[in-house]
Design a protein around this motif. Structure first.
Motif, short mmCIF file in Angstrom:
data_model
loop_
_atom_site.label_atom_id
_atom_site.label_comp_id
_atom_site.label_asym_id
_atom_site.label_seq_id
_atom_site.Cartn_x
_atom_site.Cartn_y
_atom_site.Cartn_z
N LEU A 89 -33.47 6.35 -19.46
CA LEU A 89 -34.61 5.65 -19.07
C LEU A 89 -34.75 6.22 -17.67
O LEU A 89 -34.12 4.85 -16.32
N MET A 90 -35.59 5.46 -17.14
CA MET A 90 -35.80 6.51 -15.18
C MET A 90 -36.45 5.29 -14.80
O MET A 90 -37.72 4.44 -15.56
N ASN A 91 -36.84 4.71 -13.60
CA ASN A 91 -38.05 4.14 -13.06
C ASN A 91 -39.76 4.68 -13.30
O ASN A 91 -39.68 5.53 -13.20
N GLY A 92 -40.23 4.01 -13.45
CA GLY A 92 -41.99 4.12 -14.28
C GLY A 92 -41.36 4.62 -15.74
O GLY A 92 -43.12 4.92 -15.59
N GLY A 93 -40.76 4.52 -15.85
CA GLY A 93 -41.21 4.30 -17.56
C GLY A 93 -40.78 6.26 -18.39
O GLY A 93 -41.44 6.18 -19.35
N SER A 94 -39.87 7.18 -17.60
CA SER A 94 -40.45 8.75 -17.76
C SER A 94 -38.81 8.94 -18.58
O SER A 94 -37.89 7.45 -18.27
N VAL A 95 -38.63 9.44 -19.43
CA VAL A 95 -36.88 9.77 -20.04
C VAL A 95 -36.33 11.16 -19.50
O VAL A 95 -37.49 12.58 -19.47
N LYS A 96 -35.32 11.34 -19.28
CA LYS A 96 -34.88 12.69 -18.91
C LYS A 96 -33.21 12.62 -20.07
O LYS A 96 -32.67 11.76 -19.78
N CYS A 97 -33.02 13.91 -20.56
CA CYS A 97 -31.61 14.08 -21.62
C CYS A 97 -31.62 15.17 -21.31
O CYS A 97 -31.84 16.14 -20.31
N MET A 105 -22.46 12.40 -12.11
CA MET A 105 -23.39 13.27 -12.28
C MET A 105 -24.76 13.62 -11.03
O MET A 105 -24.89 12.85 -10.18
N PRO A 106 -23.92 14.69 -10.96
CA PRO A 106 -24.96 15.41 -9.73
C PRO A 106 -26.54 15.67 -9.39
O PRO A 106 -27.12 15.57 -10.42
N GLY A 107 -27.14 14.51 -8.75
CA GLY A 107 -28.65 14.97 -8.77
C GLY A 107 -29.85 14.00 -9.94
O GLY A 107 -30.42 14.23 -9.92
N LEU A 108 -29.20 13.33 -9.97
CA LEU A 108 -29.62 11.72 -11.15
C LEU A 108 -29.44 10.82 -10.63
O LEU A 108 -28.84 10.15 -10.21
N ALA A 109 -30.42 10.62 -10.41
CA ALA A 109 -31.48 8.32 -9.68
C ALA A 109 -31.70 7.96 -9.91
O ALA A 109 -32.60 8.69 -10.57
N GLY A 110 -32.47 6.88 -9.69
CA GLY A 110 -33.63 6.19 -10.95
C GLY A 110 -33.75 5.46 -11.81
O GLY A 110 -34.44 5.95 -12.77
N VAL A 111 -31.96 5.74 -12.72
CA VAL A 111 -31.71 5.64 -14.07
C VAL A 111 -32.40 4.01 -14.04
O VAL A 111 -31.41 3.11 -13.11
N THR A 112 -32.68 3.33 -15.25
CA THR A 112 -32.97 2.24 -15.55
C THR A 112 -31.82 1.94 -16.41
O THR A 112 -31.14 0.61 -17.17
#
Length: 921
Positions: free
Chosen positions: A735-743, A716-723
């Protein structure tokens, strides 16, 4: 594209609705990514939560200690003195910004109700907890009440301060679940420092408790107030665990105790913490009725003051006066001796064996029973001992019997008369021999009615032999026999004689009779041939393999004769798809059950199964995810294997051919997790990036386009820091570093959480979510666990699945579930949600057709309801119209729809509104 839309039509058909299954804790498919991965404990402090188990009595939280604490907290032997807060650096690790204003101050801490709750971060192994009282106050002791022994760190220490700058030296807090420490001074600031990860990986404190010194704490107001007697349940038991602390600076204190009935007492002793806690004077009083008191005088000086009693008593009072150096007295326990120290005859079993007898420090004390005319004291030395002379020390001439004789022995059976002691309270008798056993025989009633001996001393004043036993003659040569000759005279000397052992190696012991012989103690004089002691069942875990990848094979007591094999199944993760479930075991194997018409069970067949079956060729899996009719696992080497339905390339092998057995996904070598949607799969890589493959009609692959499908992985382009990854039916959340969420993906019911209902082929940020710990997603809704262990959900609410208390509507942004706390895990199923709580229970809400809520009925609910019949739940899964749980070290259970055998109860068809056992898991 037309194929995907046909799936959309099928989802509304009743026959397939019956087959829909619950989603997993990690949302969207199975295990680790699509279903249940290990849920992390909240990393922030959770305050003011309700205690799931209200204690029946917390009044003794710190009054009776489970172990002996270190010295009370003093700085250079005195309480900490005040100084300006601004004139010193802040305490290291005090808070995020190292300021006293950031101290932990929940409104209900230190109230004894065990409902404050504080959770340490799992990412560290060192924690600090601070508290400041509004003003300085006297504190007797402080305890930290942990949720259980598994949440207590390796080391827990306490520091106190009067100003937040000058801190006391650390004092260890002792205890299994309620570690405590004595304070005994005025404090305003408290610092609890913890290090060493607990068994659970993080500390969990229910509350902090403290005791304020009361006037003469635990003692009565005076000799006449019998109802105020000091009654600790374990006083007078001699194990120094009772603990009593007097009020700081009071200058006078009393401790009272009442026995159940009058009894003969030889002496009373008070075990002080150390000599710095001894008041200037300690006087012992006794009584038979609690009214008329007799003073027995000042107790002995030192840290273990005592006073001889020698009569029947029922009430005991210790009166203390004069502030000690510590400014308050601290007593570990009070003990007493019953006058029964003499044997009934010449019985070795009745020997009097105090650890410090015959050491001459006059502190052993032995009293004969009243009303007799003959007494015996026996003693056994640990080894043969040379005795020049014996000095017997009576308490006074009035306690000296008419005659005292000494007998000695080497074996305890044959006794030699060593003579009579001369008269007087301090007689000395020459012995001049090596002895092991001593008997002192007394006859003739003393003036006081009983003999009282303070101690006996050995005096080597006649001669000193070279040796008294063979042990003293050891020359370090294992091939010599070392002996002490002429042991009964002063001239005893050592001799060393070369030996000829019976064998020197195992080769010397071949008897030819079929027995395995060994040379025991080879290389020493004691070497001898012996039959081999045993043939253990195993010597290492490798000997215990049972060829079953779902069992952990262990050689218990390896290296001992009692070694034996055990083969146990422990579930690491359970994950559910649309109509089937899989269990990942700690040993690395996988078993699945339920729908298999498209190969989702991975056993090489296409036959549904109502009981677990082994997945072919998988023995080292570490993560797992289950989609609608396919499943994938991450292996220990970072590769991925998938099996099942493959019409959209969701197996990632470059084809659209369905497979009933696992296939390798090419090009992936560093996966740490996997998520499975309805017809697509995504992998989380070690560097925090994501690659996906399969159905892309709604942008599920996150590549920025809407295409039919892709059969091989692409980043996936442009997506990093996923936990963590959690896949829904046609969308995915990260779930991202720091606790935010992207869908990204399908958004027709607001399931992407960005405030609209527009599909997106690239990640969008969920509004209103920060500090999330975990999340789960299903067909049209998502829920996330927040840092304070509460829950936020968004998406479709037709059946009340968002838990907001009402049915209907689309909620496109994260909204808190009211009244729900202490959440450790969450699973979004088809039109319903279940949450795993810190107390081990489960709550579910939403659609309840076929009993998918597990409540024993089919009534829908827009608010969480308890699931009966499950406890100590460690794992939770679901996706369609059913759910499964794993109870720690116990059972695997499921409830809801069973049309394809997805409940694992051994049958296919019907449904269950309550949890049933999975057979043969």
């Amino acid at each position: 594209m037309h194929v995907k839309r046909m799936h959309g039509v099928l989802l509304v058909l009743p026959a397939l609705i019956l087959a829909l299954a619950l989603f997993v804790t990690r949302c969207g498919g199975g295990g680790g990514g699509g279903a249940a991965t290990t849920e992390s404990a909240p990393a922030a402090q959770a305050v003011d939560s309700n205690d799931p188990e209200t204690p029946s009595d917390t009044s003794d939280a710190v009054k009776i200690f489970a172990g002996e604490p270190d010295a009370p907290v003093l700085e250079n032997g005195a309480p900490v003195t005040a100084q300006s807060v601004t004139a010193c650096p802040p305490p290291a690790g005090a808070s995020a910004n190292n300021t006293i204003n950031s101290y932990y101050k929940p409104s209900n801490a230190f109230d004894g109700k065990m409902n404050t709750w504080w959770v340490g971060d799992t990412a560290v192994t060192h924690w600090d907890l601070y508290y400041s009282f509004p003003t300085a106050r006297d504190v007797q002791s402080v305890s930290a009440v942990f949720y259980g022994a598994g949440y207590v760190p390796g080391i827990v220490t306490l520091r106190v301060s009067s100003n937040g700058c000058a801190w006391s030296k650390p004092i260890a807090m002792r205890g299994t679940v309620k570690p405590a420490a004595v304070v005994g001074q005025s404090v305003q600031y408290i610092w609890i420092e913890m290090s060493g990860a607990p068994a659970t990986g993080y500390p969990l404190i229910r509350d902090i408790d403290w005791v304020e010194p009361q006037d003469n704490a635990g003692a009565s107001g005076g000799p006449g107030a019998n109802e105020a007697w000091y009654f600790p349940s374990n006083a007078f038991d001699g194990d120094p665990s009772t603990w009593w602390a007097g009020q700081v600076g009071a200058g006078a204190w009393d401790i009272y105790y009442m026995f159940d009935a009058p009894r003969n007492v030889q002496m009373v002793a008070a075990a002080l913490f150390n000599v710095n806690y001894r008041p200037a004077s300690m006087t012992l009083y006794i009584s038979l009725d609690g009214q008329a008191w007799t003073s027995l005088g000042e107790m002995e000086p030192g840290a273990s003051p005592r006073q001889f009693v020698g009569q029947a008593v029922q009430y005991v009072r210790i009166q203390m006066a004069g502030n000690p150096p510590s400014n308050f007295p601290l007593i570990k326990d009070v003990t007493f001796d019953i006058p029964d120290g003499a044997s009934s005859g010449d019985s070795v079993s009745a020997y009097y064996k105090p650890a410090n007898a015959f050491d001459g420090d006059l502190n052993t004390w032995w009293a004969g029973a009243l009303g007799q005319t003959d007494w015996d004291v026996f003693y056994k030395f640990a080894a043969p001992t040379y005795v020049g002379s014996v000095n017997l020390v009576y308490y006074a001439a009035t306690h000296t019997p008419g005659t005292t004789a000494l007998f000695v022995s080497g074996d305890g059976d044959t006794w030699t008369d060593a003579g009579a002691f001369p008269p007087g309270p301090n007689p000395v008798l020459p012995v001049n021999r090596i002895v092991t056993y001593v008997r002192i025989h007394m006859s003739g009633t003393p003036a006081t009615g009983f003999p009282l001996i303070k101690d006996a001393a050995l005096k080597p004043d006649v001669c000193q032999p070279q040796c008294v036993s063979d042990l003293q003659c050891d020359d370090g040569d294992p091939m010599t026999v070392d002996t002490c000759g002429r042991e009964q005279v002063c001239q005893a000397t050592c001799s060393h004689t070369a030996c000829t052992p019976a064998c020197t190696s195992d080769a010397d012991c071949n008897g030819g009779d079929g027995n395995v012989m060994v040379c025991a103690n080879a290389g020493t004089c004691q070497a001898a041939c012996e039959i081999s002691a045993c043939t253990p069942a195993c010597v290492s875990d490798a000997d215990c393999g049972d060829a079953d990848a779902t069992t952990t094979d262990t050689c218990t007591n390896a290296g001992a004769c009692s070694a034996s094999c055990s083969n146990t199944r422990a579930v690491a993760t359970i994950t559910s798809g649309l109509s089937h479930s899989c269990a990942l075991y700690a040993a690395g194997g996988v078993r699945c059950w339920g729908r298999n018409v498209r190969g989702g069970l991975g056993d090489g067949t296409f036959v549904d199964s109502g009981a677990p079956v082994n997945v072919s060729g998988i023995d080292d899996a570490v993560k797992m995810a289950v989609g609608n009719d396919h499943a994938c696992v991450v292996l220990s080497n970072g590769s991925i294997r998938c099996w099942g339905f493959n019409d959209h390339g969701q197996l990632g092998d470059g084809t659209t051919t369905t497979s009933g057995a696992p296939l390798a996904v090419p090009g992936i070598t560093d996966a740490v997790d996997v998520a499975a949607g309805a017809y697509f799969t995504c992998a989380l890589h070690a560097g925090g990036t994501v690659s996906c493959w399969g159905d892309n009609a709604d942008g599920c692959l996150g590549r920025g386009s809407f295409s039919d499908y892709e059969t091989t992985p692409a980043a996936m382009p442009g997506l990093a820091g996923v936990t963590a990854l959690r896949a829904g039916y046609y969308f995915t959340c990260a779930l991202m570093n720091g606790g935010s969420v992207k869908c990204w993906g399908r958004n027709d019911f607001g399931q992407l959480g960005n405030g609209n209902t527009t599909n997106s082929a690239t990640p969008v940020t969920v509004a209103g979510v920060a500090g999330a710990q975990d999340l789960s997603s299903d067909s049209y809704h998502v829920c996330a666990i927040m840092a304070d262990a509460t829950l936020k959900c968004w998406g479709w609410n037709q059946d009340g699945q968002l838990g907001l208390g009402y049915f209907g509507g689309i909620i496109p942004t994260a909204t808190a579930v009211p009244g729900l706390a202490n959440v450790l895990g969450v699973e979004c199923g088809y039109r319903h949600v279940c949450a795993r709580l810190s107390g081990g229970g489960v709550k579910c809400w939403g659609n309840n057709e076929f009993g998918r809520l597990g409540t024993g009925d089919e009534n829908p609910s827009a608010t969480p309801r308890d699931v009966p019949g499950v406890s100590q739940v460690a794992q939770l899964s679901g996706r369609g119209s059913f759910n499964c749980v794993y109870e720690a070290d116990k059972d695997l259970k499921c409830w809801g729809y069973n049309g394809e055998g997805q409940l694992g109860m051994g049958t296919i068809g019907g449904y269950s509104t309550r949890a049933v056992d999975v057979i043969g898991y």
